[in-house]
Design a protein around this motif. Structure first.
Motif, short mmCIF file in Angstrom:
data_model
loop_
_atom_site.label_atom_id
_atom_site.label_comp_id
_atom_site.label_asym_id
_atom_site.label_seq_id
_atom_site.Cartn_x
_atom_site.Cartn_y
_atom_site.Cartn_z
N SER A 84 0.86 -1.19 0.00
CA SER A 84 0.00 0.00 0.00
C SER A 84 0.89 1.24 0.00
CB SER A 84 -0.90 -0.01 1.24
OG SER A 84 -1.80 1.09 1.23
N LEU A 85 0.62 2.16 -0.93
CA LEU A 85 1.49 3.32 -1.12
C LEU A 85 0.67 4.61 -1.15
CD1 LEU A 85 4.27 4.60 -1.86
CD2 LEU A 85 3.72 4.13 -4.27
N LEU A 86 1.08 5.57 -0.32
CA LEU A 86 0.51 6.91 -0.33
C LEU A 86 1.59 7.91 -0.73
CD1 LEU A 86 -1.58 9.19 0.46
CD2 LEU A 86 -0.58 9.08 2.76
N VAL A 87 1.29 8.73 -1.73
CA VAL A 87 2.20 9.79 -2.15
C VAL A 87 1.44 11.11 -2.15
CG1 VAL A 87 3.56 10.73 -4.05
CG2 VAL A 87 3.68 8.30 -3.53
N VAL A 88 1.95 12.09 -1.43
CA VAL A 88 1.34 13.42 -1.38
C VAL A 88 2.39 14.44 -1.82
CG1 VAL A 88 0.31 15.21 0.08
CG2 VAL A 88 -0.26 12.80 0.46
N ALA A 89 2.11 15.09 -2.93
CA ALA A 89 2.98 16.18 -3.41
C ALA A 89 2.14 17.46 -3.34
CB ALA A 89 3.45 15.90 -4.83
N ASP A 90 2.13 18.11 -2.19
CA ASP A 90 1.28 19.29 -2.04
C ASP A 90 2.11 20.52 -1.73
OD1 ASP A 90 0.00 19.19 1.38
OD2 ASP A 90 1.99 18.76 0.56
N ARG A 91 1.44 21.65 -1.64
CA ARG A 91 2.14 22.93 -1.56
C ARG A 91 2.84 23.17 -0.23
NH1 ARG A 91 -1.91 23.78 -5.16
NH2 ARG A 91 -1.33 24.84 -7.08
N SER A 92 2.55 22.38 0.78
CA SER A 92 3.25 22.55 2.04
C SER A 92 4.67 21.99 1.98
CB SER A 92 2.48 21.87 3.18
OG SER A 92 2.48 20.46 2.98
N GLN A 93 4.94 21.14 0.97
CA GLN A 93 6.26 20.54 0.81
C GLN A 93 6.95 20.96 -0.48
OE1 GLN A 93 7.80 18.34 3.00
NE2 GLN A 93 6.15 18.73 4.44
N ASP A 94 6.18 21.18 -1.55
CA ASP A 94 6.74 21.45 -2.87
C ASP A 94 6.09 22.68 -3.47
OD1 ASP A 94 8.23 18.88 -2.97
OD2 ASP A 94 6.22 18.04 -3.04
N ASP A 95 6.81 23.38 -4.33
CA ASP A 95 6.16 24.45 -5.08
C ASP A 95 5.57 23.87 -6.35
OD1 ASP A 95 8.06 24.56 -7.34
OD2 ASP A 95 9.48 25.35 -5.85
N GLU A 96 4.73 24.66 -7.03
CA GLU A 96 3.98 24.12 -8.17
C GLU A 96 4.88 23.77 -9.35
OE1 GLU A 96 2.34 27.91 -10.60
OE2 GLU A 96 1.31 27.48 -8.73
N ASN A 97 6.13 24.25 -9.34
CA ASN A 97 7.04 23.92 -10.44
C ASN A 97 7.60 22.50 -10.33
OD1 ASN A 97 6.80 26.52 -11.58
ND2 ASN A 97 8.29 27.33 -10.12
N THR A 98 7.37 21.84 -9.19
CA THR A 98 7.93 20.50 -8.99
C THR A 98 6.94 19.40 -9.36
OG1 THR A 98 7.21 20.43 -6.68
CG2 THR A 98 9.42 21.30 -7.12
N THR A 99 5.79 19.76 -9.92
CA THR A 99 4.78 18.74 -10.24
C THR A 99 5.33 17.70 -11.22
OG1 THR A 99 2.96 20.29 -9.86
CG2 THR A 99 2.48 18.35 -11.18
N SER A 100 6.00 18.14 -12.25
CA SER A 100 6.54 17.20 -13.24
C SER A 100 7.60 16.29 -12.62
CB SER A 100 7.13 17.95 -14.44
OG SER A 100 8.15 18.84 -14.03
N THR A 120 -2.88 -1.26 -3.17
CA THR A 120 -3.51 0.03 -2.88
C THR A 120 -2.55 1.16 -3.25
OG1 THR A 120 -4.77 -0.91 -1.03
CG2 THR A 120 -4.54 1.48 -1.09
N LEU A 121 -3.05 2.13 -4.02
CA LEU A 121 -2.25 3.28 -4.41
C LEU A 121 -3.08 4.55 -4.27
CD1 LEU A 121 0.22 4.70 -5.67
CD2 LEU A 121 -0.69 4.09 -7.93
N PHE A 122 -2.59 5.48 -3.45
CA PHE A 122 -3.19 6.79 -3.28
C PHE A 122 -2.14 7.83 -3.70
CE2 PHE A 122 -6.97 6.69 -0.23
CZ PHE A 122 -7.24 5.35 -0.42
N ALA A 123 -2.52 8.78 -4.55
CA ALA A 123 -1.59 9.84 -4.97
C ALA A 123 -2.35 11.16 -5.05
CB ALA A 123 -0.95 9.52 -6.31
#
Length: 321
Positions: A84-100, A120-123
């Protein structure tokens, strides 16, 4: 009677791994490596060699994702068994330029783990009105049964043959693959049972096709539910949703959302040959739920979410439960 460490040491490794798997699932107990793995050398070896330390993995931010990917690259495949894997790439950790970059890391992680184990995969990814919805390409994941994507759109077909539950949340614009979304689901997840989607799009062709397919689906499934000839028979080929689908939840966050909802039920009334008054009698039995609209502006800021904690926190909590 309390179980001592000596009692556990007498158990075969296979049984110990099963016991430790339940410990790994308890998120309140902390890291299994820091807990069970420190009891004795045997326990540490079992945790390390079986991949129990990565069985349930939560990653927040690209830095954490990069560190985890580096860890995987130094392991044999038997120690990459992420269930089971959860990945959160949100603005509290990354700026919007890091989406790619976050997308690249996510796809690299998925390609590096044992694909036969991931169920299970949550992103969760940030979204922005100035760029299209981020699209996720998956390799074939035969064990995957639960896929929840927030701010991401799945665009790879034939990659999730055993998927049962799919959520596509915070979709700002519709990828070309979703123009006929019922057919996309039919080929992507042929055994799907539960589907949820929240989206904001002004694409009239998409909304007309989607609501039309939902209307046919609603009519066909209600006939099965009520088991009577109340509704006109409808050819099931008029929609391509998987035959296994048991429930659909949709949230139209596009103003005016009432128009899409109104079209859906008007289409259903026309298809079924019944008045809206008759249809309302079966509303509780309907396999389709249309959820209250949200303020689409909160998509970009992570907003309050559905219960006030913010989309990212709600998403992570859903994964933990």
């Amino acid at each position: 009677m309390a179980t001592s460490t000596l009692d556990l040491l007498s158990l075969p490794d296979e049984l110990l791994i099963l016991v430790f798997s339940n410990v790994a699932l308890d998120f309140n107990s902390g890291s299994i490596t820091a807990g069970v793995g420190r009891v004795c050398k045997l326990f540490h070896h079992l945790v390390d060699s079986s991949g129990l330390d990565v069985m349930y993995t939560s990653l927040r931010g690209t830095r954490t994702m990069e560190t985890f990917l580096g860890c995987l690259e130094h392991r044999v495949m038997t120690r990459r068994r992420v269930h089971s894997l959860l990945v959160v790439a949100d603005r509290s950790q990354d700026d919007e330029n890091t989406t790619s970059e976050a997308l690249r890391l996510l796809q690299s992680i998925i390609s590096s783990i044992d694909s036969s184990c991931l169920h299970t995969l949550f992103a969760h990814f940030p979204v922005g009105s100035s760029r299209p919805t981020t699209c996720l390409q998956l390799p074939v994941l035969p064990a995957l049964t639960d896929l929840h994507l927030s701010g991401l759109a799945l665009t790879s077909r034939h990659s999730t043959p055993n998927l049962k539950r799919l959520q596509l949340l915070r979709i700002l614009d519709v990828p070309s693959e979703y123009q006929d979304i019922s057919s996309f689901l039919y080929t992507t997840a042929p055994t799907l049972t539960h589907f949820k989607m929240s989206l904001c799009t002004s694409s009239t062709p998409f909304l007309l096709k989607f609501t039309s397919d939902l209307g046919y689906y609603l009519c066909v499934t209600l006939i099965r539910v009520v088991e009577r000839e109340t509704f006109h028979r409808v050819n099931e080929d008029q929609h391509r949703f998987p035959a296994s689908l048991e429930s659909v939840a949709v949230r139209f966050d596009v103003p005016p959302a009432d128009e899409a909802l109104g079209y859906l039920f008007t289409h259903f009334a026309h298809t079924s040959g019944q008045s809206l008054e008759v249809i309302k009698r079966y509303q509780e039995e309907a396999p389709l739920a249309v959820l209250p609209s949200a303020d689409v502006r909160s998509y970009e800021s992570d907003g309050a979410g559905e219960d006030g904690r913010g989309y990212a926190e709600e998403f992570a909590e859903d994964w933990r439960t």
